[in-house]
Scaffold this active site. Structure first.
Site, mmCIF file in Angstrom:
data_model
loop_
_atom_site.group_PDB
_atom_site.id
_atom_site.type_symbol
_atom_site.label_atom_id
_atom_site.label_comp_id
_atom_site.label_asym_id
_atom_site.label_seq_id
_atom_site.Cartn_x
_atom_site.Cartn_y
_atom_site.Cartn_z
ATOM 1 N N SER A 25 11.848 -0.453 -8.475
ATOM 2 C CA SER A 25 12.292 -1.006 -7.200
ATOM 3 C C SER A 25 12.914 -2.382 -7.322
ATOM 4 O O SER A 25 13.392 -2.922 -6.341
ATOM 5 C CB SER A 25 11.122 -1.063 -6.222
ATOM 6 O OG SER A 25 10.061 -1.788 -6.793
ATOM 7 N N HIS A 75 7.898 -7.598 -5.851
ATOM 8 C CA HIS A 75 9.070 -7.619 -4.984
ATOM 9 C C HIS A 75 9.457 -9.048 -4.658
ATOM 10 O O HIS A 75 8.784 -9.998 -5.033
ATOM 11 C CB HIS A 75 8.798 -6.849 -3.695
ATOM 12 C CG HIS A 75 8.878 -5.360 -3.869
ATOM 13 N ND1 HIS A 75 8.450 -4.466 -2.918
ATOM 14 C CD2 HIS A 75 9.347 -4.604 -4.881
ATOM 15 C CE1 HIS A 75 8.640 -3.237 -3.349
ATOM 16 N NE2 HIS A 75 9.187 -3.292 -4.537
ATOM 17 N N ASP A 82 9.425 -4.061 2.949
ATOM 18 C CA ASP A 82 8.178 -3.431 2.536
ATOM 19 C C ASP A 82 7.207 -3.127 3.661
ATOM 20 O O ASP A 82 6.064 -2.766 3.383
ATOM 21 C CB ASP A 82 7.469 -4.339 1.518
ATOM 22 C CG ASP A 82 8.210 -4.388 0.211
ATOM 23 O OD1 ASP A 82 7.918 -5.288 -0.588
ATOM 24 O OD2 ASP A 82 9.066 -3.518 -0.012
#
Lengths: 191, 179, 180
Positions: free
Chosen positions: B56, B96, B122
């Site tokens: 990701s 992230h 998210d």
């Protein structure tokens, strides 16, 4: 005087290309000669010291493991963890100092105990070194009386290939001869 | 014949030396453990080194890359930083980037993250009803990066038999090998 | 060097230590580099609405929109240890309810080998400019600045900002209607 030892009957066979194995075999043979030809008693003080330091270090690390499992980071366990880590590495330093300076390659300490119990014991130390990829085995036998007095030393250099046959079997008799020669050298030397 | 020489070495050792062999093994394991705990204390993060598990954050980070984290309380969380966080109730750390930060006067901060390679933020990953992340969800901030090395950990996790075989082999080797 | 095993051992030990040394060199050589660059930012078509932000709660929050121009030459940032740049436009401002607010409005990934000039005119926002509350109404001091995150081949992941920002003002009245 000489009692036939298990090693004399059945000398060990090692991988003749492995320098470490060769050194260990020679060390064991020298120790065997010292202990079986004379009625000396082996003193384990040096190795015990090393075991003690290592055990303390491992103890601290186990303590840290358990504490962290009971009180997960990052609350109060932070200072405990710090102490354990610092102590552990200090212990490692102590261990290194111990093996380098105190032990100095000594792999056998034998005591010649006086039968009458009056005179202090004679302490025999055998130390050796074999450099990596080298074939010169340095052997040093030293004798010290009691707790005082300078140690008498006798050194010799053995070319490793003379003491093992082609299959890697240790030639016990040759090693014994060298050790006994060193021993009588020392004995006859005046202080 | 190779193995017999190994075991000969063992048979010639007395019990003190055998005990020392075990201690040797214990010291190697302890050293690794202490280094890890030392890193935890120094960086302030409960997991100072993490392996990237998903794609990701591509093309910045790929599966198997290694990240070094710090988690100092004094350093504030700011937009653009790469954080590793754990959603409450789940154990998997997620790597992230912080996209929105709202911090109050007293220091209470809430922030929103998004993976570079994801199209949406998210919020779908957070716990039910949770719209923002807090300081306490953060495992650490990514400060350093090394590519590829973490693949070993991923392989070990995907094929546990391989992991046990390697560990057992190493253990036996250390126990048998005389100094 | 007599058995296959010891040869494999020696070769792998050597290659591992060389790799480790190279990785450390990558890190050490770019540890202290200054990754700044001059940037110009401009914004126009500023619109402010007050609508419910359903992703967060039922309450009405301020939603801003604007178009921006920016120019930046990021070529000097690509040294031998730069794998990619993550460039992003942030709006930072203070409101009565929150001391610090930072919202990323637009981002772009510039990989090694791509064009490293950033030249945008009348660019849309990529992300919604939601406020955590109603603090944007009549706000005269929203700063827009361009920053970047350097992703190295191996080493530290620094965040740097460009020199040059834009002071944005929001209208004192909400715009009604559904379109931006």
């Amino acid at each position: 005087m000489s009692v036939s030892s298990a090693m004399e009957e059945n000398p060990p066979k090692v991988n003749k290309w492995d320098g470490n194995a060769l050194k260990n075999a020679l060390d064991d043979a020298v120790k065997d000669v010292l202990l079986s030809h004379f009625s000396y008693i082996e003193s384990h003080k040096l190795l015990d010291g090393r075991l003690m330091i290592s055990s303390v270090a491992v103890g601290f690390s186990i303590f840290a493991l358990v504490w962290d499992w009971l009180y997960p980071f990052p609350q109060s366990s932070r200072s405990v963890m710090l102490v354990c880590v610092v102590v552990y590495f200090v212990m490692m330093g102590v261990l290194t100092w111990y093996t380098t300076y105190l032990e100095c390659g000594i792999f056998c300490t034998a005591l010649n105990k006086d039968v009458a119990g009056i005179d202090p014991d004679q302490i025999w130390n055998a130390s050796s070194s074999l450099k990596r990829f080298d074939n010169k085995y340095h052997l040093c036998l030293s004798q010290r009386t009691g707790g005082s007095g300078r140690p008498k030393e006798a050194r010799t250099v053995l070319t490793v290939e003379n003491y093992f046959d082609e299959t890697g079997k240790l030639l016990y008799a040759s090693v014994a001869k060298e050790v006994l020669r060193l021993y009588s050298d020392l004995d006859s030397k005046k202080n | 014949m190779f193995q017999m020489d190994f075991l000969d070495d063992i048979r010639r050792m007395n019990c003190r030396q055998i005990f020392y062999q075990f201690l040797n093994f214990a010291m190697i394991v302890s050293s690794a453990l202490m280094i890890w705990k030392g890193l935890m204390v120094v960086t302030g993060s409960e997991s100072p080194i993490v392996v990237v598990l998903s794609g990701s954050m591509e093309p910045a980070f790929h599966r198997g890359d290694l990240l070094f984290l710090t988690n100092y309380e004094q350093e504030p969380i700011r937009a653009g930083e790469i954080v590793v966080f754990k959603v409450e109730g789940r154990d998997i750390p997620i790597v992230h980037r912080v996209m929105k930060v709202h911090e109050k006067e007293d220091g209470a901060v809430k922030f929103l993250t998004k993976g570079d390679n994801n199209n949406v933020d998210d919020r779908g990953l957070y716990a039910n009803g949770q719209a923002w992340l807090n300081r306490k969800d953060v495992v650490g901030r990514a400060r350093g990066y090394v590519p590829f090395i973490g693949i070993v950990t991923i392989i070990m996790n995907d094929y546990p038999k391989f992991k046990y075989a390697v560990l057992a082999g190493l253990g036996v080797f250390v126990l048998i090998h005389r100094e | 060097m007599h058995t296959f095993l010891s040869r494999v051992n020696a070769v792998s030990a050597f290659s591992l230590s060389t790799l480790a040394a190279l990785t450390f060199l990558c890190f050490a050589s770019t540890f202290l580099v200054n990754y700044t660059a001059p940037v110009t930012i401009n914004a126009a078509n500023v619109v402010l609405k007050n609508v419910p932000e359903y992703a967060v709660s039922r309450e009405k929050h301020d939603l801003g929109a604007l178009r921006f121009d920016t120019t930046a030459d990021l070529t000097p940032l690509f040294n031998w240890n730069t794998k990619q740049l993550f460039v992003y436009l942030t709006a930072e401002y203070e409101t009565p309810s929150n001391k610090i607010n930072q919202v990323v409005l637009w981002d772009k990934i510039i990989r090694r080998g791509d064009s490293s000039m950033v030249q945008l005119k009348n660019q849309h926002l990529e992300y919604y400019f939601w406020d955590d509350g109603n603090g944007l109404l009549g706000h005269r001091n929203v700063s827009l600045y361009l920053s970047w995150n350097i992703i190295p081949i191996a080493g530290t992941l620094p965040l740097w900002s460009g020199t040059g920002s834009y002071k944005l003002s929001f209208p004192s009245e909400y715009t009604q209607g559904r379109s931006f």
